[in-house]
Design a protein around this motif. Structure first.
Motif, short mmCIF file in Angstrom:
data_model
loop_
_atom_site.label_atom_id
_atom_site.label_comp_id
_atom_site.label_asym_id
_atom_site.label_seq_id
_atom_site.Cartn_x
_atom_site.Cartn_y
_atom_site.Cartn_z
N ASN A 197 0.82 -1.21 0.00
CA ASN A 197 0.00 0.00 0.00
C ASN A 197 0.85 1.26 0.00
O ASN A 197 1.93 1.29 0.61
N ASP A 198 0.37 2.29 -0.67
CA ASP A 198 0.98 3.61 -0.57
C ASP A 198 0.71 4.19 0.82
O ASP A 198 -0.21 3.75 1.53
N ALA A 199 1.50 5.17 1.18
CA ALA A 199 1.26 5.92 2.42
C ALA A 199 0.92 7.36 2.03
O ALA A 199 1.34 7.84 0.97
N PRO A 200 0.16 8.07 2.86
CA PRO A 200 -0.16 9.46 2.53
C PRO A 200 1.07 10.36 2.62
O PRO A 200 2.03 10.05 3.32
N GLY A 201 1.05 11.47 1.90
CA GLY A 201 2.15 12.43 1.94
C GLY A 201 2.94 12.45 0.65
O GLY A 201 2.99 11.47 -0.10
N ASN A 202 3.57 13.60 0.38
CA ASN A 202 4.37 13.75 -0.84
C ASN A 202 5.71 13.05 -0.75
O ASN A 202 6.38 12.83 -1.76
N ASN A 203 6.12 12.70 0.45
CA ASN A 203 7.46 12.15 0.66
C ASN A 203 7.42 10.70 1.12
O ASN A 203 8.34 10.21 1.75
N SER A 204 6.31 10.01 0.84
CA SER A 204 6.14 8.64 1.33
C SER A 204 6.63 7.62 0.31
O SER A 204 6.86 7.93 -0.85
N ILE A 205 6.78 6.38 0.77
CA ILE A 205 7.16 5.27 -0.10
C ILE A 205 6.20 4.11 0.14
O ILE A 205 5.68 3.94 1.25
N PRO A 206 5.93 3.30 -0.89
CA PRO A 206 4.97 2.20 -0.74
C PRO A 206 5.54 1.08 0.15
O PRO A 206 6.76 0.93 0.29
N GLY A 207 4.63 0.31 0.73
CA GLY A 207 5.04 -0.89 1.45
C GLY A 207 5.41 -1.99 0.46
O GLY A 207 5.54 -1.75 -0.74
N ASP A 208 5.57 -3.20 0.97
CA ASP A 208 6.01 -4.32 0.14
C ASP A 208 4.90 -5.37 0.03
O ASP A 208 3.98 -5.42 0.85
N LEU A 209 5.01 -6.22 -0.96
CA LEU A 209 4.11 -7.35 -1.14
C LEU A 209 4.82 -8.60 -0.65
O LEU A 209 5.85 -9.00 -1.20
N ILE A 210 4.30 -9.20 0.41
CA ILE A 210 4.88 -10.42 0.98
C ILE A 210 4.16 -11.63 0.38
O ILE A 210 2.94 -11.74 0.47
N VAL A 211 4.93 -12.53 -0.23
CA VAL A 211 4.37 -13.67 -0.95
C VAL A 211 4.71 -14.95 -0.18
O VAL A 211 5.88 -15.32 -0.06
N ALA A 212 3.69 -15.62 0.35
CA ALA A 212 3.89 -16.89 1.06
C ALA A 212 3.67 -18.05 0.09
O ALA A 212 2.68 -18.09 -0.64
N ILE A 213 4.62 -18.98 0.08
CA ILE A 213 4.56 -20.12 -0.84
C ILE A 213 3.74 -21.25 -0.23
O ILE A 213 3.96 -21.65 0.92
N GLU A 214 2.81 -21.77 -1.02
CA GLU A 214 2.02 -22.94 -0.61
C GLU A 214 2.17 -24.02 -1.69
O GLU A 214 1.86 -23.79 -2.85
N GLU A 215 2.67 -25.17 -1.29
CA GLU A 215 2.97 -26.23 -2.25
C GLU A 215 1.79 -27.19 -2.37
O GLU A 215 1.27 -27.69 -1.37
N ILE A 216 1.35 -27.45 -3.60
CA ILE A 216 0.25 -28.39 -3.85
C ILE A 216 0.80 -29.81 -3.86
O ILE A 216 1.81 -30.09 -4.52
N GLU A 217 0.15 -30.70 -3.12
CA GLU A 217 0.64 -32.08 -3.02
C GLU A 217 0.52 -32.79 -4.37
O GLU A 217 -0.50 -32.71 -5.05
N HIS A 218 1.59 -33.48 -4.77
CA HIS A 218 1.62 -34.22 -6.03
C HIS A 218 0.87 -35.54 -5.87
O HIS A 218 0.82 -36.12 -4.79
N GLU A 219 0.31 -36.01 -6.97
CA GLU A 219 -0.51 -37.22 -6.92
C GLU A 219 0.29 -38.47 -6.59
O GLU A 219 -0.17 -39.34 -5.84
N THR A 220 1.50 -38.58 -7.12
CA THR A 220 2.30 -39.80 -6.91
C THR A 220 3.64 -39.55 -6.24
O THR A 220 4.17 -40.44 -5.58
N LEU A 221 4.21 -38.37 -6.42
CA LEU A 221 5.53 -38.09 -5.86
C LEU A 221 5.40 -37.39 -4.50
O LEU A 221 4.61 -36.46 -4.35
N LYS A 222 6.19 -37.85 -3.55
CA LYS A 222 6.22 -37.24 -2.22
C LYS A 222 7.56 -36.56 -2.00
O LYS A 222 8.62 -37.15 -2.26
N ARG A 223 7.51 -35.32 -1.53
CA ARG A 223 8.74 -34.55 -1.36
C ARG A 223 9.28 -34.67 0.06
O ARG A 223 8.54 -34.63 1.04
N GLU A 224 10.59 -34.81 0.14
CA GLU A 224 11.30 -34.80 1.43
C GLU A 224 12.54 -33.93 1.24
O GLU A 224 13.59 -34.42 0.80
#
Length: 376
Positions: free
Chosen positions: A238-265
């Motif tokens: 999000n932007d912040a109010p004011g002429n001298n402000s800077i935007p925040g950041d977008l935090i991306v959380a990874i979610e892994e979809i389970e595979h049908e046959t392969l299991k990850r370790e």
């Protein structure tokens, strides 16, 4: 090659939060731009120290860095993965209070903080989203385009200097104590620290001059990420109010979809392969699922149930760039539950046949030995 964060701050991995903060303050004051005007090398070290502190002062980020190194934060830019997206405003907006009174109480410089007499730069709030990835996308890396609803400054909005703090973003208070008169600074309650208040705004804007807008953001996700890992896209919050402000950041959380046959370790993959009794006796070639398509393997005659075949390099790439894990194929001989009369007679005759009596060799490991080998 990026320098180790612990080395940058001059501490060990066992350092606690207080030691990390103390070490950063020491480095930040040493290389502060006010003490080193025009010194580009000092400015670079100042930024590196801030980047190291931003990661090591956060328990979750520190744990990911300890496990995966710099690669845990690469792929999205900004803090925590390379300071190419950093600037002095980011540093002072997040860590200015750490400098204390060393630089006029605000930690700023050149008009960006409280010490230089100018307005403080306020950073907008972060946005958080989840991105679901298939195992194939995890293995190969992917660029995702996501639609984000962000707060941005409305067109035609204007701000003016806050009369409460005169644009400083802070107000000073003097209180009487048994030790005498004490002076303290706090964030201005009128402008929230930005040093500016709303002057004019269009009808569609909120009380801070902001509107909601959909934006499509491109996120480059490196190969080898793990479920729960967080990436950051700088300046897409999000932007912040004011002429001298800077935007925040977008935090991306990874979610892994389970595979049908392969299991990850971790970086290895596991596959349960079921074969018939006849296939185990005679040996056979089989096409099996691997992360990037089918792979043909050869099963020798007389293969035993529980045998583990290791396919080198057919697993998940290391997020640190240290190569690929392996694909471990677990062979399971399927015992039929129903037999015809002729089939049953055949096996009844085989009960005393020497070839059908178990004769395990020393090289045939037990189940517990296989489990031990798999985790060692």
């Amino acid at each position: 090659m990026k320098k180790d964060f612990y080395e940058i701050l001059g501490i060990t991995k066992s350092a606690d939060a207080a030691e990390i903060k103390k070490a950063y303050r020491k480095k930040a004051i040493e290389f502060h731009p006010d003490k080193n005007p025009g010194d580009k090398e000092a400015e670079e070290k100042f930024k590196l120290a801030a980047e190291a502190y931003e990661v090591l002062s956060d328990p979750q980020k520190k744990a990911k860095y300890d496990q995966y190194g710099h690669q845990a934060f690469d792929g999205a830019g900004g803090f925590g993965g390379g300071h190419g997206g950093m600037n002095m405003d980011d540093i002072f907006s997040q860590f200015g209070d750490i400098f204390g009174s060393a630089f006029g109480g605000g930690g700023g410089f050149s008009g960006f903080g409280g010490g230089g007499g100018g307005q403080r730069r306020v950073k907008g709030s972060n946005l958080r989203i989840k991105v679901k990835l298939t195992l194939e996308e995890v293995a190969n890396g992917v660029e995702k385009k996501v639609k984000v609803k962000r707060k941005i400054q409305a067109s035609g909005v204007s701000y003016k200097t806050c009369s409460t703090c005169n644009g400083q973003g802070q107000v000073m208070r003097v209180t009487n104590t048994i030790l005498g008169r004490m002076q303290s600074a706090s964030t201005c309650p009128t402008c929230g620290g930005s040093g500016q208040i709303l002057d004019k705004k269009p009808n569609n804007a909120d009380a801070q001059g902001m509107i909601l807008e959909d934006e499509t953001v491109s996120i480059k996700i490196p190969a080898g990420v793990v479920d729960g890992m967080q990436l950051k896209v700088a300046n897409k919050g999000n932007d912040a109010p004011g002429n001298n402000s800077i935007p925040g950041d977008l935090i991306v959380a990874i979610e892994e979809i389970e595979h049908e046959t392969l299991k990850r370790e971790g970086e290895n993959l596991h596959l349960d392969l079921y074969i018939s009794f006849a296939e185990a006796v005679l040996g056979v070639s089989k096409d099996i699922d691997a992360i990037n398509g089918k792979v043909r393997i050869k099963l020798e005659e007389g293969i035993q149930s529980g045998k583990i075949l290791r396919l080198k390099g057919k697993g998940i790439p290391s997020v640190n760039g240290y190569g690929n894990g392996d694909l471990l194929v677990h062979v399971n001989v399927w015992t039929p539950k129903t037999l015809s009369k002729e089939q049953k007679q055949f096996f009844e005759k085989s009960l005393t046949d020497e070839n059908f009596i178990p004769h395990p060799e020393k090289s045939d490991k037990s189940f517990f030995e296989k489990v031990k080998d798999m985790f060692s």
